[in-house]
Design an enzyme around this catalytic site. Structure first.
Site, PDB file in Angstrom:
ATOM      1  N   ARG A   1       0.448  -0.930   0.031  1.00  0.00           N
ATOM      2  CA  ARG A   1      -0.759  -0.005  -0.038  1.00  0.00           C
ATOM      3  C   ARG A   1       1.267   0.986  -0.325  1.00  0.00           C
ATOM      4  O   ARG A   1       2.147   1.054   0.507  1.00  0.00           O
ATOM      5  CB  ARG A   1      -0.894  -0.537   1.395  1.00  0.00           C
ATOM      6  CG  ARG A   1      -1.908  -1.091   1.323  1.00  0.00           C
ATOM      7  CD  ARG A   1      -3.284  -0.816   2.558  1.00  0.00           C
ATOM      8  NE  ARG A   1      -2.463  -1.775   3.756  1.00  0.00           N
ATOM      9  CZ  ARG A   1      -2.016  -0.698   4.189  1.00  0.00           C
ATOM     10  NH1 ARG A   1      -1.885   0.978   4.018  1.00  0.00           N
ATOM     11  NH2 ARG A   1      -1.048  -1.679   5.173  1.00  0.00           N
TER      12      ARG A   1
ATOM     13  N   LYS B   1      -7.684  -2.903   2.311  1.00  0.00           N
ATOM     14  CA  LYS B   1      -7.760  -1.875   3.217  1.00  0.00           C
ATOM     15  C   LYS B   1      -8.619  -0.551   3.108  1.00  0.00           C
ATOM     16  O   LYS B   1      -8.710   0.051   4.352  1.00  0.00           O
ATOM     17  CB  LYS B   1      -6.446  -1.935   3.954  1.00  0.00           C
ATOM     18  CG  LYS B   1      -5.594  -2.515   4.815  1.00  0.00           C
ATOM     19  CD  LYS B   1      -6.091  -3.245   5.824  1.00  0.00           C
ATOM     20  CE  LYS B   1      -5.158  -3.970   7.204  1.00  0.00           C
ATOM     21  NZ  LYS B   1      -4.962  -4.911   6.586  1.00  0.00           N
TER      22      LYS B   1
ATOM     23  N   HIS C   1      -8.474  -4.729  14.160  1.00  0.00           N
ATOM     24  CA  HIS C   1      -8.050  -4.795  13.448  1.00  0.00           C
ATOM     25  C   HIS C   1      -6.807  -6.746  13.879  1.00  0.00           C
ATOM     26  O   HIS C   1      -5.721  -6.333  14.547  1.00  0.00           O
ATOM     27  CB  HIS C   1      -6.409  -3.582  12.939  1.00  0.00           C
ATOM     28  CG  HIS C   1      -4.985  -4.323  11.679  1.00  0.00           C
ATOM     29  ND1 HIS C   1      -4.322  -4.112  11.857  1.00  0.00           N
ATOM     30  CD2 HIS C   1      -5.912  -4.790  10.361  1.00  0.00           C
ATOM     31  CE1 HIS C   1      -3.608  -4.272  11.401  1.00  0.00           C
ATOM     32  NE2 HIS C   1      -4.366  -5.039  10.003  1.00  0.00           N
TER      33      HIS C   1
ATOM     34  N   SER D   1       1.254  -5.541  10.800  1.00  0.00           N
ATOM     35  CA  SER D   1       1.613  -6.663  10.087  1.00  0.00           C
ATOM     36  C   SER D   1       3.054  -7.582  10.347  1.00  0.00           C
ATOM     37  O   SER D   1       3.795  -6.908  10.568  1.00  0.00           O
ATOM     38  CB  SER D   1       2.391  -5.728   8.273  1.00  0.00           C
ATOM     39  OG  SER D   1       2.380  -6.365   7.460  1.00  0.00           O
TER      40      SER D   1
ATOM     41  N   LYS E   1      -0.815 -12.929  12.693  1.00  0.00           N
ATOM     42  CA  LYS E   1      -2.378 -12.678  12.493  1.00  0.00           C
ATOM     43  C   LYS E   1      -3.183 -13.810  11.659  1.00  0.00           C
ATOM     44  O   LYS E   1      -3.542 -14.701  12.420  1.00  0.00           O
ATOM     45  CB  LYS E   1      -2.410 -11.130  12.468  1.00  0.00           C
ATOM     46  CG  LYS E   1      -2.678 -10.646  13.090  1.00  0.00           C
ATOM     47  CD  LYS E   1      -3.656  -9.117  12.202  1.00  0.00           C
ATOM     48  CE  LYS E   1      -3.361  -8.770  11.766  1.00  0.00           C
ATOM     49  NZ  LYS E   1      -1.615  -7.974  11.242  1.00  0.00           N
ATOM     50  N   THR E   2      -2.639 -14.115  10.946  1.00  0.00           N
ATOM     51  CA  THR E   2      -2.950 -15.334   9.557  1.00  0.00           C
ATOM     52  C   THR E   2      -2.218 -16.207   9.839  1.00  0.00           C
ATOM     53  O   THR E   2      -2.819 -17.301   9.891  1.00  0.00           O
ATOM     54  CB  THR E   2      -2.629 -14.183   8.042  1.00  0.00           C
ATOM     55  OG1 THR E   2      -3.049 -13.183   7.352  1.00  0.00           O
ATOM     56  CG2 THR E   2      -3.268 -15.574   7.627  1.00  0.00           C
TER      57      THR E   2
ATOM     58  N   ASP F   1      -7.450 -11.074   9.091  1.00  0.00           N
ATOM     59  CA  ASP F   1      -7.446  -9.739   9.659  1.00  0.00           C
ATOM     60  C   ASP F   1      -8.383  -8.765  10.231  1.00  0.00           C
ATOM     61  O   ASP F   1      -8.282  -7.226  10.743  1.00  0.00           O
ATOM     62  CB  ASP F   1      -6.558  -9.392   7.993  1.00  0.00           C
ATOM     63  CG  ASP F   1      -6.361  -8.012   7.954  1.00  0.00           C
ATOM     64  OD1 ASP F   1      -5.008  -7.939   8.398  1.00  0.00           O
ATOM     65  OD2 ASP F   1      -6.424  -7.179   7.612  1.00  0.00           O
TER      66      ASP F   1
ATOM     67  N   ARG G   1       2.709 -12.411  -1.497  1.00  0.00           N
ATOM     68  CA  ARG G   1       1.134 -12.678  -0.538  1.00  0.00           C
ATOM     69  C   ARG G   1       0.362 -13.337  -1.464  1.00  0.00           C
ATOM     70  O   ARG G   1       0.014 -13.339  -3.175  1.00  0.00           O
ATOM     71  CB  ARG G   1       0.240 -11.422  -0.755  1.00  0.00           C
ATOM     72  CG  ARG G   1       1.297 -10.393  -0.467  1.00  0.00           C
ATOM     73  CD  ARG G   1       0.593 -10.735   1.571  1.00  0.00           C
ATOM     74  NE  ARG G   1       0.766  -9.238   2.319  1.00  0.00           N
ATOM     75  CZ  ARG G   1       0.345  -9.413   3.753  1.00  0.00           C
ATOM     76  NH1 ARG G   1      -0.953 -10.356   3.830  1.00  0.00           N
ATOM     77  NH2 ARG G   1       0.955  -8.087   4.447  1.00  0.00           N
TER      78      ARG G   1
HETATM   79  P1  ATP Z   1      -0.861  -8.428   7.572  1.00  0.00           P
HETATM   80  O1  ATP Z   1      -1.316  -7.508   8.495  1.00  0.00           O
HETATM   81  O2  ATP Z   1      -0.392  -7.914   6.688  1.00  0.00           O
HETATM   82  O3  ATP Z   1      -1.570  -9.296   7.456  1.00  0.00           O
HETATM   83  P2  ATP Z   1      -0.429 -10.508   9.533  1.00  0.00           P
HETATM   84  O4  ATP Z   1       0.373 -10.533  11.173  1.00  0.00           O
HETATM   85  O5  ATP Z   1      -0.945 -10.829   9.095  1.00  0.00           O
HETATM   86  O6  ATP Z   1       0.028  -9.591   8.934  1.00  0.00           O
HETATM   87  P3  ATP Z   1       1.418 -12.765   9.173  1.00  0.00           P
HETATM   88  O7  ATP Z   1       1.292 -12.671   7.356  1.00  0.00           O
HETATM   89  O8  ATP Z   1       0.553 -14.167  10.195  1.00  0.00           O
HETATM   90  O9  ATP Z   1       1.101 -11.133   9.532  1.00  0.00           O
HETATM   91  O10 ATP Z   1       3.330 -12.989   8.951  1.00  0.00           O
HETATM   92  C1  ATP Z   1       3.673 -13.345   9.713  1.00  0.00           C
HETATM   93  C2  ATP Z   1       5.179 -14.057   9.318  1.00  0.00           C
HETATM   94  O11 ATP Z   1       6.037 -14.390   9.957  1.00  0.00           O
HETATM   95  C3  ATP Z   1       4.794 -15.643   8.591  1.00  0.00           C
HETATM   96  O12 ATP Z   1       5.301 -15.118   7.303  1.00  0.00           O
HETATM   97  C4  ATP Z   1       4.684 -16.537   9.411  1.00  0.00           C
HETATM   98  O13 ATP Z   1       5.862 -17.819   8.602  1.00  0.00           O
HETATM   99  C5  ATP Z   1       6.413 -16.030   9.669  1.00  0.00           C
HETATM  100  N1  ATP Z   1       6.609 -16.278  11.292  1.00  0.00           N
HETATM  101  C6  ATP Z   1       7.989 -16.800  12.025  1.00  0.00           C
HETATM  102  N2  ATP Z   1       8.154 -17.195  13.218  1.00  0.00           N
HETATM  103  C7  ATP Z   1       6.633 -16.803  13.553  1.00  0.00           C
HETATM  104  C8  ATP Z   1       6.408 -17.333  15.184  1.00  0.00           C
HETATM  105  N3  ATP Z   1       6.909 -17.113  15.942  1.00  0.00           N
HETATM  106  N4  ATP Z   1       4.394 -17.105  14.885  1.00  0.00           N
HETATM  107  C9  ATP Z   1       4.372 -15.893  13.883  1.00  0.00           C
HETATM  108  N5  ATP Z   1       4.598 -15.819  12.526  1.00  0.00           N
HETATM  109  C10 ATP Z   1       6.220 -16.347  12.377  1.00  0.00           C
HETATM  110 MN    MN Z   2      -2.710 -11.349   7.636  1.00  0.00          MN
END
Ligand code: ATP
Ligand code: MN
Length: 529
Positions: free
Chosen positions: A57, A199, A218, A236, A240-241, A255, A319
């Site tokens: 973004r 978003k 969020h 980010s 979360k995901t 999300d 992504r």
């Molecule tokens: P966004 O808001 O951008 O979607 P998000 O909070 O959903 O972000 P995730 O997509 O879950 O974030 O990204 C976490 C990243 O970190 C993933 O690529 C995951 O493989 C990596 N990772 C490495 N170690 C960990 C951990 N201990 N816990 C969670 N994720 C981890």
């Molecule tokens: Mn996410």
């Protein structure tokens, strides 16, 4: 069978139209993507596209029209930048002129799984893949719901059009992503990135819902066998995901959620997962969700269509979007009851925050308002020092109202429903970036399992010094040495210095909540130096 009536130029607000592709099926979109040469097909049949110059973004190009009556509600500043109504009208007219006569994709979807408050939204795009993206991300209306679908908000995406007069208009660049609350219209120009639409509507929900007393968040959400709902807040890359996609719990959403008097509900109909370093071993559910109908962005593949998930040649932010049905263990209602546990995720690249700590009510408000995470600095000029980010409510970039509006609602709801809150560091342990290592997903999951199955409430706790966080002395499945971050560092002096430094950053950041609002002065719940 109902007959699909073609949309007219008038209905779309355009002077004329070419071919209008209205609410295409996944198969039709796939054919369009191929015939327009918008992407390539991976070996397993998944469409892959490049999102153009922008692979993320463009927050500095986001505006709200500064006009009555909404201007009184908005928290104007660096995040919510003002655009004069005349400039919006000029750009809007230019966008409509530009889109007139073209072949377009029109996609209708709902934002919000709660019938009472969902918003029907229409997206008008030039690329089939952008239609595919919003079809994945928003709630797909059923056939009867599409009949007479009346959008309450319309996004005109003229991504190939740039604003040549941006300097004269006093704007940031030739890119514009601008929201007109009174007209229920958003216009996009200069960026192809689909995340602006996702978003962008999330931002609008963060305006519409709190004004009705409904909290918008969020966060991701899932639910256990006994109906216990957990929310995972975080900026980010904090997890979360990754962490809400749990083989033992039904996924509600990854999300964006709302919380009203009935409980929580997803805003979306799909997920948007990071692909960098994705592996079938660590994240099997997400890996397996990448199949036909999913849409991969900016990934690198070889001539046989085999994807190299470790490659960041195009961007680190590779992504995939997919409809939530691609996760077998999802909750089709996209809803849940009132949460039992709330987890704040942070990816602390300083390696100071403990892997898991239980928060008091006051600490919960403090960490929610602080919205901390830390980014690993890029490889530019040998910078290895992590960069602290504070983003209120773990999503200030998407909050049109003042952060305390959301914090107030969260505090009230947590008290009313007796919700427990935890802070989980998915980032570094045993040293900061460069010295320690990132928590494994397995170890983080073990911490989260202990929260969700309640076993964390049966163990003894310690308190950390600077942050005064309550940490378990031991937990099943987690190396005891990791639980207290100071113990995990070999160099204790380095730990103390780093903890002191990070505590100072928290204190500095929180000053904005102590100056003019006694209601939100949770300074005492924060760290001390
Ligand atoms: P966004 O808001 O951008 O979607 P998000 O909070 O959903 O972000 P995730 O997509 O879950 O974030 O990204 C976490 C990243 O970190 C993933 O690529 C995951 O493989 C990596 N990772 C490495 N170690 C960990 C951990 N201990 N816990 C969670 N994720 C981890
Ligand atoms: Mn996410």
């Amino acid at each position: 069978m109902s007959v699909k009536v073609a949309l007219t130029a008038h209905e779309l607000g355009l002077k004329s139209v070419g071919k209008i592709h209205h609410n295409l099926s996944y198969d039709e979109l796939f054919e369009q993507e191929i015939s327009n040469d918008e992407g390539a097909v991976a070996a397993n049949g998944t469409m892959m596209v490049d999102t153009g110059k922008f692979t993320g973004r463009s927050p500095k190009d986001k505006y709200f029209v500064h006009q009555k009556p909404s201007f009184e509600n908005l928290a104007w500043g660096k995040i919510n930048k003002a655009m004069a109504p005349e400039i919006f009208d000029e750009l809007h007219a230019e966008v409509l002129e530009y889109l007139s006569g073209k072949d377009l994709y029109v996609t209708d979807g709902f934002c919000g799984a709660n019938q009472k408050t969902r918003k029907p939204v229409r997206f008008i795009t030039e690329f089939a893949w952008q239609s595919h993206f919003v079809k994945n991300m928003f709630i797909r209306p059923g056939a009867s719901e599409l009949d007479g679908f009346a959008p309450q908000f319309t996004v005109y995406n003229a991504c190939k059009l740039v604003n040549a007069k941006w300097e004269q208009h006093g704007l940031n660049s030739e890119v514009f992503v601008s929201f007109n609350i009174e007209k229920n219209v958003a216009i996009i120009g200069g960026t192809w990135y689909g995340g602006e639409m996702k978003k962008g509507i999330f931002t609008m929900m963060n305006y519409w819902l709190p004004i009705q007393g409904i909290l918008s968040m969020h966060c991701s959400a899932n639910v256990g066998k006994d109906g216990d709902v957990a929310l995972f807040f975080g900026l980010s890359g904090t997890g979360k995901t990754t962490l809400s996609t749990d083989p033992h719990r039904k996924l509600i959403g990854d999300d964006e959620h709302g919380w009203d008097d009935d409980g929580i509900f997803n805003f979306e109909g799909g997920c948007y997962a990071k692909c960098i370093n994705l592996s079938a071993e660590n994240e099997p559910e997400i890996y397996n969700a990448i199949k036909r109908d999913a849409l991969l962005e900016n990934v690198v593949s070889n001539d046989d269509g085999i994807i190299d998930f470790d490659s960041d040649a195009k961007t680190e932010n590779t992504r995939v979007s997919y409809p939530i049905e691609h996760i077998d263990n999802h909750d089709p209602s996209l809803k849940g009851g009132h949460p039992k546990n709330i987890i704040f995720l942070t990816c602390d690249a300083f390696g100071v925050l403990p892997p898991v700590s239980k928060l008091t009510k006051e600490q919960a408000m403090y960490y929610f308002l602080s919205g901390y995470t830390a980014k690993v600095a890029g490889t530019e000029r040998g910078v290895t020092e992590p960069q602290a980010t504070f983003s209120s409510c773990f999503g200030e970039a998407f909050l049109p109202l003042h952060p305390t509006a959301y914090a107030k609602l969260l505090g009230e709801k947590m008290a009313q429903h007796n919700v427990s809150a935890y802070l989980v560091n998915t980032g570094w342990v045993g040293g900061g970036y460069g010295v320690g290592k990132r928590m494994s997903i397995k170890a983080t999951r073990a911490c989260i399992n202990a929260i969700l199955d309640g076993s964390i409430n049966t163990v003894e706790f310690d308190q950390t010094r600077w942050f005064r966080l309550n940490i378990p002395k031991s937990l099943p499945g987690v190396d005891t040495n990791l639980l207290n971050p100071r113990n995990a560092w070999i160099d204790k002096e380095a730990f103390d210095n780093t903890a002191n430094k990070l505590a100072g950053m928290f204190i500095e950041n929180f000053k904005k909540y102590t100056s003019n609002s006694d209601d939100f002065d949770y300074t005492q719940a924060g760290p001390r130096v």
